[in-house]
Design a protein around this motif. Structure first.
Motif, PDB file in Angstrom:
ATOM      1  N   THR A  39      73.662  94.381  14.423  1.00 49.59           N
ATOM      2  CA  THR A  39      73.680  92.980  13.988  1.00 49.59           C
ATOM      3  C   THR A  39      72.475  92.201  14.478  1.00 49.59           C
ATOM      4  O   THR A  39      72.268  91.066  14.073  1.00 49.59           O
ATOM      5  CB  THR A  39      74.954  92.277  14.461  1.00 49.59           C
ATOM      6  OG1 THR A  39      75.114  92.506  15.868  1.00 49.59           O
ATOM      7  CG2 THR A  39      76.170  92.807  13.713  1.00 49.59           C
ATOM      8  N   GLY A  40      71.676  92.794  15.344  1.00 52.20           N
ATOM      9  CA  GLY A  40      70.442  92.145  15.748  1.00 52.20           C
ATOM     10  C   GLY A  40      70.543  91.379  17.054  1.00 52.20           C
ATOM     11  O   GLY A  40      71.619  90.928  17.452  1.00 52.20           O
ATOM     12  N   THR A  41      69.421  91.252  17.733  1.00 56.32           N
ATOM     13  CA  THR A  41      69.301  90.434  18.940  1.00 56.32           C
ATOM     14  C   THR A  41      68.192  89.422  18.696  1.00 56.32           C
ATOM     15  O   THR A  41      67.048  89.810  18.468  1.00 56.32           O
ATOM     16  CB  THR A  41      68.952  91.294  20.165  1.00 56.32           C
ATOM     17  OG1 THR A  41      70.025  92.180  20.452  1.00 56.32           O
ATOM     18  CG2 THR A  41      68.663  90.410  21.372  1.00 56.32           C
ATOM     19  N   LYS A  42      68.554  88.143  18.756  1.00 55.14           N
ATOM     20  CA  LYS A  42      67.568  87.099  18.519  1.00 55.14           C
ATOM     21  C   LYS A  42      66.870  86.778  19.828  1.00 55.14           C
ATOM     22  O   LYS A  42      67.513  86.357  20.795  1.00 55.14           O
ATOM     23  CB  LYS A  42      68.233  85.855  17.945  1.00 55.14           C
ATOM     24  CG  LYS A  42      67.253  84.796  17.502  1.00 55.14           C
ATOM     25  CD  LYS A  42      67.947  83.680  16.751  1.00 55.14           C
ATOM     26  CE  LYS A  42      66.948  82.640  16.254  1.00 55.14           C
ATOM     27  NZ  LYS A  42      67.604  81.559  15.488  1.00 55.14           N
ATOM     28  N   LEU A  43      65.574  86.976  19.858  1.00 60.69           N
ATOM     29  CA  LEU A  43      64.789  86.739  21.072  1.00 60.69           C
ATOM     30  C   LEU A  43      63.806  85.594  20.826  1.00 60.69           C
ATOM     31  O   LEU A  43      63.083  85.587  19.829  1.00 60.69           O
ATOM     32  CB  LEU A  43      64.034  88.012  21.462  1.00 60.69           C
ATOM     33  CG  LEU A  43      63.260  87.962  22.776  1.00 60.69           C
ATOM     34  CD1 LEU A  43      63.394  89.272  23.519  1.00 60.69           C
ATOM     35  CD2 LEU A  43      61.783  87.649  22.550  1.00 60.69           C
ATOM     36  N   GLN A  44      63.826  84.635  21.726  1.00 59.32           N
ATOM     37  CA  GLN A  44      62.900  83.508  21.630  1.00 59.32           C
ATOM     38  C   GLN A  44      62.105  83.423  22.908  1.00 59.32           C
ATOM     39  O   GLN A  44      62.670  83.375  24.005  1.00 59.32           O
ATOM     40  CB  GLN A  44      63.670  82.210  21.395  1.00 59.32           C
ATOM     41  CG  GLN A  44      62.778  81.004  21.200  1.00 59.32           C
ATOM     42  CD  GLN A  44      63.551  79.712  21.020  1.00 59.32           C
ATOM     43  OE1 GLN A  44      64.778  79.692  21.099  1.00 59.32           O
ATOM     44  NE2 GLN A  44      62.851  78.623  20.782  1.00 59.32           N
ATOM     45  N   VAL A  45      60.784  83.436  22.760  1.00 57.38           N
ATOM     46  CA  VAL A  45      59.899  83.290  23.911  1.00 57.38           C
ATOM     47  C   VAL A  45      59.304  81.890  23.871  1.00 57.38           C
ATOM     48  O   VAL A  45      58.725  81.482  22.857  1.00 57.38           O
ATOM     49  CB  VAL A  45      58.772  84.338  23.889  1.00 57.38           C
ATOM     50  CG1 VAL A  45      57.879  84.184  25.110  1.00 57.38           C
ATOM     51  CG2 VAL A  45      59.362  85.752  23.837  1.00 57.38           C
ATOM     52  N   ILE A  46      59.469  81.179  24.953  1.00 57.36           N
ATOM     53  CA  ILE A  46      58.961  79.799  25.016  1.00 57.36           C
ATOM     54  C   ILE A  46      57.845  79.698  26.049  1.00 57.36           C
ATOM     55  O   ILE A  46      57.774  80.507  26.977  1.00 57.36           O
ATOM     56  CB  ILE A  46      60.094  78.814  25.352  1.00 57.36           C
ATOM     57  CG1 ILE A  46      60.762  79.178  26.682  1.00 57.36           C
ATOM     58  CG2 ILE A  46      61.115  78.789  24.230  1.00 57.36           C
ATOM     59  CD1 ILE A  46      61.827  78.194  27.121  1.00 57.36           C
ATOM     60  N   PRO A  47      56.950  78.699  25.858  1.00 55.63           N
ATOM     61  CA  PRO A  47      55.802  78.579  26.788  1.00 55.63           C
ATOM     62  C   PRO A  47      56.278  78.236  28.196  1.00 55.63           C
ATOM     63  O   PRO A  47      57.318  77.623  28.383  1.00 55.63           O
ATOM     64  CB  PRO A  47      54.978  77.435  26.181  1.00 55.63           C
ATOM     65  CG  PRO A  47      55.429  77.322  24.779  1.00 55.63           C
ATOM     66  CD  PRO A  47      56.859  77.776  24.746  1.00 55.63           C
TER      67      PRO A  47
END
Lengths: 114, 110
Positions: free
Chosen positions: B102-110
């Motif tokens: 089903t996926g893994t949502k990855l968000q990289v922030i500054p």
């Protein structure tokens, strides 16, 4: 070289109408896959082809869905009597051979059933 | 049967590390990893074949534990460009189709 192409990129249709989605795989790729991706969801397997034959149709949601591949190349996914729940992005991918080979995905067809 | 991914979502700051896990109830022949950016098609990262191998791709690597029917994707020193949804796909021997999680949502922030 050219990647996987799909047409149309967007399709809006009325409930009950039939639609055809087309996929042009990378030349020389014997395996072709169709997936469905609903908004924010994962990749739902529909069907795959090895050459012109479809060894696995287990993912087709109902008998309204069918697919064919001709000349070991172009594939068409047909949805008859479309329903609102068919709205999704339909992705096509091809690979050199089925199974343990990299799949190259097309840009998808966004289908909206009103 | 669909493989299970964890976590479902993760937020990282640039430079941090992350691990994404994929597990299956079936014996696996291969595991595929793809990344999909918003509004784009999935893009291949790597394939691991049975035999318990590990692979690396820049600062992204993966392992495959055949006995445990699990794979893990390791992202080190994350960059903004790593943001997206990561999918594992599993192939069970003889079936040749790839079933995606089903996926893994990855968000990289500054």
């Amino acid at each position: 070289g050219a990647g996987v192409s799909q047409s149309p990129s967007n399709k809006v249709t009325e409930k009950g109408k039939d639609v055809e989605l087309r996929c042009d795989p990378i030349s020389g790729h014997t395996a072709l896959y169709w997936y469905r991706q609903s908004l924010g969801q994962g990749l739902e397997f529909l069907i795959y082809f090895q050459g012109n034959s479809a060894p696995d149709k287990s993912g087709l949601p109902s008998d309204r869905f069918s697919a064919e591949r001709t000349g070991g190349s172009v594939s068409t996914l047909t949805i008859q009597r479309t329903q609102q729940e068919d709205s999704a992005v339909y992705l096509c991918a091809s690979s050199y051979s089925p199974g343990s080979y990299e799949q190259y995905f097309g840009p998808g067809t966004r289908l909206t059933v009103t | 049967q669909q493989p299970v991914q964890s976590p479902q979502a993760v937020i990282l700051r640039e430079g941090e590390d992350a691990v994404i896990n994929c597990s299956s109830s079936k014996a696996l022949y291969s595991v595929h990893w793809y990344r999909q950016k918003h509004g784009e098609a999935p893009v291949f990262l790597m394939i691991l074949l049975k035999g318990g191998e590990q692979k690396g791709h820049d600062k992204i690597s993966a392992s495959f534990n055949e006995k445990k029917q699990q794979s893990s994707l390791y992202l080190t020193a994350s960059q903004l460009s790593y943001s997206g949804t990561y999918f594992c796909g599993t192939e069970s021997g003889g079936y040749q189709k790839v079933t995606f999680g089903t996926g893994t949502k990855l968000q990289v922030i500054p």
